[in-house]
Scaffold this active site. Structure first.
Site, PDB file in Angstrom:
ATOM      1  N   SER A 197     -15.402 -33.870  -8.858  1.00  0.00           N
ATOM      2  CA  SER A 197     -14.083 -33.882  -8.599  1.00  0.00           C
ATOM      3  C   SER A 197     -13.870 -35.426  -8.539  1.00  0.00           C
ATOM      4  CB  SER A 197     -13.619 -33.591  -7.135  1.00  0.00           C
ATOM      5  OG  SER A 197     -12.386 -34.202  -6.829  1.00  0.00           O
ATOM      6  N   TYR A 210     -15.135 -31.991   2.238  1.00  0.00           N
ATOM      7  CA  TYR A 210     -14.742 -32.084   0.769  1.00  0.00           C
ATOM      8  C   TYR A 210     -15.335 -33.312   0.004  1.00  0.00           C
ATOM      9  CZ  TYR A 210     -12.860 -30.799  -3.789  1.00  0.00           C
ATOM     10  OH  TYR A 210     -12.729 -30.261  -5.121  1.00  0.00           O
TER      11      TYR A 210
END
EC number: 1.1.1.300
Length: 341
Positions: A197, A210
């Site tokens: 990501s 995350y």
């Protein structure tokens, strides 16, 4: 080699690498074929994983789909089988028209295999990997895609959710790679894809677990790539995929500044996967989508921290996750009320 001579050789190689990189931007290399190769995709039951499965199916790969949700994984497999049937029908029509049997035979026996696997559990990964080797064969393309997000501020996030995020988003990459890399090393052939990501390259507030998991998996991928180069295993390729916010529902509610959002909207999942496939099939080491993410990452590396904070605030990126977290919290409260907790 004399160190002075070696210095000039290295300088030339560095400059030549820039030339080759520029050439790739101007003239895209020919895509390689994955027809007939075993491609394993984790998190294939939905989102990007499902779209990766469909793209590899269109390229006639033999697919192995892993997901924790059996039903959604089977739904993906059904879509893949539909693509396979269309391809086989097209092959049969081409053969009947006399276009040459040699073009048809390599693409026969298109199959998809599904396995219910919780990649957050090490033993589950190893046991399922052993089943794949026995029932399907050795994996040529490994797409580590499975991911989760807790959606809590740090002090409100239960420890077990933090551990779960780290296990699925980061540790699982270690386990799947350890399961399938040995054979790749033996034959010096394979491709490992890490779906990370943009939050593995730069962070934002409210998603500490995350971001930590994605930063960790980016580091894992880069170290693995260097290890393969050091071992001179040039037949094993690696691709790191770092997309910006993708409109899959995983981060539903996440918003940057409304005046900026038209210029940097959430990515369409189809676009994200198609760009990633181009990178994978041309052996591109890394892809950030959109390309603006390369600039953001570079600026974050050279600017003072306070300058980065100013930019975040201007873009609305400093608190972009807060609406998403609030929605998650509201949904949790509604479920608890519904269940009488």
């Amino acid at each position: 080699m004399n160190i002075v001579v070696e210095f000039f050789v290295v300088t030339f190689k560095v400059l030549w690498a820039f030339v080759l990189a520029a050439a790739r931007w101007l003239v895209r290399p020919k895509e390689k074929s994955v027809a007939g190769q075993v491609c394993l995709i984790t998190g294939a039951g939905s989102g990007l994983g499902r779209l990766f499965a469909l793209e590899f199916a269109r390229r006639r790969a033999l697919l192995v789909l892993w997901d924790i949700n059996t039903q959604s994984n089977e739904e993906t497999a059904g879509m893949v089988r539909h693509i396979y049937r269309d391809l086989e029908a097209a092959d049969a029509a081409a053969l009947q028209a006399g276009n040459g049997e040699e073009e048809i035979l390599p693409h026969c026996n298109l199959q998809v295999f599904t396995y219910t696997c919780d990649v957050g559990k090490r033993e589950n990964v190893y046991l399922t990997a052993e089943r794949v080797r026995k029932e399907v064969g050795e994996v040529s393309v490994l797409v580590n895609n499975a991911g989760v997000v807790s959606g809590h501020h740090l002090l409100e996030c239960p420890d077990e959710l933090i551990e779960r995020t780290m296990m699925v988003n980061c540790h699982a990459h270690f386990w799947t790679t350890k399961a399938f890399l040995p054979t790749m090393l033996e034959i010096n052939h394979g491709h490992i894809v890490t779906v990370a990501s943009s939050l593995g390259l730069f962070s934002t507030a409210g998603v500490e677990d995350y971001c930590a998991s994605k930063f960790g998996v980016v580091g894992f991928h880069e170290s693995l790539s260097h290890e393969l180069k050091a071992a001179e295993k040039d037949g094993i390729k690696t691709t790191l995929v770092c997309p910006y916010l993708v409109d899959t529902g995983m981060f539903r509610g996440c918003r940057i500044r409304k005046e900026i959002e038209p210029f940097l909207p959430p990515l369409k999942p189809d676009y994200c996967v198609k760009q990633a496939m181009k990178a994978i099939l041309t052996d591109q080491p890394m892809i950030c989508t959109p390309r603006l993410m390369y600039i953001v990452t570079f600026m974050k590396s050279i600017l003072p921290f306070e300058a980065v904070v100013c930019m975040y605030r201007f873009l609305g990126a400093d608190k972009c996750m807060y609406p998403f977290i609030a929605q998650r919290k509201q949904a949790t409260n509604n479920n608890e009320a519904k269940n009488g907790i």
